[in-house]
Design an enzyme around this catalytic site. Structure first.
Site, PDB file in Angstrom:
ATOM      1  N   ARG A  57       0.809  -1.215   0.000  1.00 51.70           N
ATOM      2  CA  ARG A  57       0.000   0.000   0.000  1.00 51.70           C
ATOM      3  C   ARG A  57       0.850   1.277   0.000  1.00 51.70           C
ATOM      4  NH1 ARG A  57      -3.783  -0.789   4.976  1.00 51.70           N
ATOM      5  NH2 ARG A  57      -4.753   1.141   4.216  1.00 51.70           N
ATOM      6  N   ASP A 134     -10.011   3.026  -5.712  1.00 51.88           N
ATOM      7  CA  ASP A 134     -10.583   2.734  -4.401  1.00 51.88           C
ATOM      8  C   ASP A 134     -10.264   1.331  -3.875  1.00 51.88           C
ATOM      9  OD1 ASP A 134     -12.135   3.278  -2.090  1.00 51.88           O
ATOM     10  OD2 ASP A 134     -13.873   2.307  -2.987  1.00 51.88           O
ATOM     11  N   SER A 139      -3.311   4.086  -1.516  1.00 53.45           N
ATOM     12  CA  SER A 139      -4.287   5.008  -0.932  1.00 53.45           C
ATOM     13  C   SER A 139      -4.584   6.104  -1.950  1.00 53.45           C
ATOM     14  CB  SER A 139      -3.731   5.629   0.351  1.00 53.45           C
ATOM     15  OG  SER A 139      -4.485   6.757   0.720  1.00 53.45           O
ATOM     16  N   ASN A 155     -11.178  15.778   8.146  1.00 50.28           N
ATOM     17  CA  ASN A 155     -12.184  14.714   8.022  1.00 50.28           C
ATOM     18  C   ASN A 155     -11.661  13.527   7.221  1.00 50.28           C
ATOM     19  OD1 ASN A 155     -12.180  15.730   5.425  1.00 50.28           O
ATOM     20  ND2 ASN A 155     -14.338  16.319   5.405  1.00 50.28           N
ATOM     21  N   CYS A 191     -10.038  25.126  12.091  1.00 48.31           N
ATOM     22  CA  CYS A 191     -11.420  24.638  11.970  1.00 48.31           C
ATOM     23  C   CYS A 191     -11.542  23.205  12.492  1.00 48.31           C
ATOM     24  CB  CYS A 191     -11.862  24.698  10.508  1.00 48.31           C
ATOM     25  SG  CYS A 191     -13.546  24.083  10.228  1.00 48.31           S
ATOM     26  N   GLN A 220     -21.911  -0.671   6.253  1.00 42.08           N
ATOM     27  CA  GLN A 220     -21.563  -1.679   5.253  1.00 42.08           C
ATOM     28  C   GLN A 220     -21.271  -3.052   5.866  1.00 42.08           C
ATOM     29  OE1 GLN A 220     -18.714  -0.079   2.226  1.00 42.08           O
ATOM     30  NE2 GLN A 220     -18.888   1.841   3.373  1.00 42.08           N
ATOM     31  N   LYS A 297     -27.812  -7.008  -0.283  1.00 37.15           N
ATOM     32  CA  LYS A 297     -28.986  -6.361   0.312  1.00 37.15           C
ATOM     33  C   LYS A 297     -29.039  -6.471   1.836  1.00 37.15           C
ATOM     34  CE  LYS A 297     -32.315 -10.209   0.012  1.00 37.15           C
ATOM     35  NZ  LYS A 297     -33.598 -10.660  -0.536  1.00 37.15           N
ATOM     36  N   LYS A 298     -28.354  -7.432   2.426  1.00 41.50           N
ATOM     37  CA  LYS A 298     -28.490  -7.675   3.861  1.00 41.50           C
ATOM     38  C   LYS A 298     -28.163  -6.449   4.720  1.00 41.50           C
ATOM     39  CE  LYS A 298     -26.866 -10.661   7.614  1.00 41.50           C
ATOM     40  NZ  LYS A 298     -25.966 -11.783   7.992  1.00 41.50           N
TER      41      LYS A 298
END
Length: 380
Positions: A57, A134, A139, A155, A191, A220, A297-298
């Site tokens: 990575r 992604d 990264s 953030n 900030c 997720q 979908k779960k």
């Protein structure tokens, strides 16, 4: 053709194919990132979705031998939905985070990067490339930061001067030695709006995220949602982007450059009750083209149940009782029981007690007890 000339032609071509921003970075080791990733592992802050080892990575030449440069691209996406449907008392709605509006961005960015790779290889016969979006080892944010796409905000998002943090990122490693761009200076200053707004304390400090507490990650997961996070989710059924919404750099940003990223209102803000009984086929047909469908979908059904509990939607009680009684999946049965208790009608409590007599799964029984506990809870 020399690399400087090719560099400019790549920039020009990127605009032709709809790339909003492109930058060039060296393929040197991401040394500071390596230290941060090791620390994240030690602290148990990783999500578990990360691909590859720390070395893979942070060392581009492990992914492409003789790597010399990395191209970073950014595509802006909308922050506001046109003609957004309203949630009503009879038909409550959930919402997908902005990054899951429109067509799955992985596919869109991959197509752009494939075109850039073909363009480079066409102009330099000995060029080699490797692209990722992604889900690759590198990264995206570290590459984008080095390439001058934007700075890394508190953030943990890349914040661009033009589009705020509402951008998708992808990169292309190559053995061509391009002149790198200059990284941008940090623009967050003093900030702390994102840290203050994070409902779970997942933003440990500016630029450091504990993914195990991040609602965007937790929506997720496929297991039971930990108790402490259930009241924090509101009506989000996939992702969570409050830390972006409060950022001053995003205040006036709403970019509609790409038709494929435009949200389909009935998909991005779906009715919650139909989510409970949607078949696999219906789910794939309706949601299969968006990024938020990747876990199946779960998790979305579990989150829909929690959202109905959040709304205390009494019109959903019958549907939820059917789920609690008949669904073969313990996580869904148990979550339905908890949310029925949260809604708190006599019918809901009676149904939980009746289902409890036949339930054999210990985890589901524990959720039923929690649901029944709301009958005596003054805060329900």
């Amino acid at each position: 053709m020399n690399t400087n000339q090719l560099r400019q032609e790549i920039i020009d071509y990127s605009k032709e194919i709809g790339v909003d921003k492109i930058g060039f970075a060296s393929a040197d080791v991401f040394a500071s990132l390596k230290d941060r990733l090791k620390r994240q592992q030690e602290l148990g802050y990783q999500s578990g979705f990360e691909k590859g080892s720390v070395a893979e990575r942070t060392e581009p030449d492990r992914l492409l031998p003789e790597a010399k440069s990395i191209l970073s691209i950014a595509l802006a996406y909308p922050s506001r939905m046109k003609d957004a449907p309203k949630s009503t008392r009879d038909e409550r709605r959930g919402i997908f985070c902005r990054a899951s509006w429109g067509v799955d961005y992985h596919k869109v960015l991959k197509e752009k990067l494939e075109k850039l790779a073909a363009f480079i290889e066409e102009h330099m016969s000995d060029a080699r490339t490797k692209l990722m979006v992604d889900t690759g080892e590198l990264s995206d944010r570290a590459v984008a930061e080095r390439a001058g796409i934007g700075f890394s905000g508190k953030n943990t998002s890349i914040i661009t001067p033009e589009f705020g943090s509402y951008v998708y990122l992808g990169e292309l490693i190559t053995n061509v030695p391009f002149v790198p761009d200059t990284p941008l200076e940090d623009g967050c200053g003093s900030c702390t709006k994102c840290l203050d707004a994070c409902p779970t304390g997942a933003l440990v400090q500016g630029g450091q995220l504990n993914a195990q507490r991040c609602l965007a990650f937790l929506t997720q997961t496929k297991d039971f949602m930990p108790d402490e996070f259930r009241p924090k989710m509101g009506n989000f059924i996939y992702g969570f982007d409050t830390c972006q919404a409060v950022c001053p750099y995003n205040k006036q940003v709403d970019v509609h450059n790409h038709p494929e990223f435009e949200p389909e209102p009935e998909v991005a803000k779906p009715k919650l009750k139909p989510m409970l009984r949607i078949s696999n086929r219906e789910f794939k047909e309706r949601f299969g083209h968006i990024a938020g469908s990747w876990r199946g979908k779960k998790p979305l059904q579990r989150n829909a149940l929690l959202a109905l509990g959040h709304y205390k939607d009494t019109t959903a009680v019958d549907d939820m009782i059917a789920v609690m009684t008949n669904d073969p999946r313990p996580v869904i049965r148990g979550t339905a029981a908890w949310s029925l208790g949260k809604i708190g009608t006599d019918e809901a409590f009676a149904a939980i007690r009746k289902a409890k007599d036949k339930e054999t799964d210990d985890d589901v029984l524990a959720e039923m007890e929690k649901g029944l506990g709301f009958a005596t809870s003054p805060t329900n």
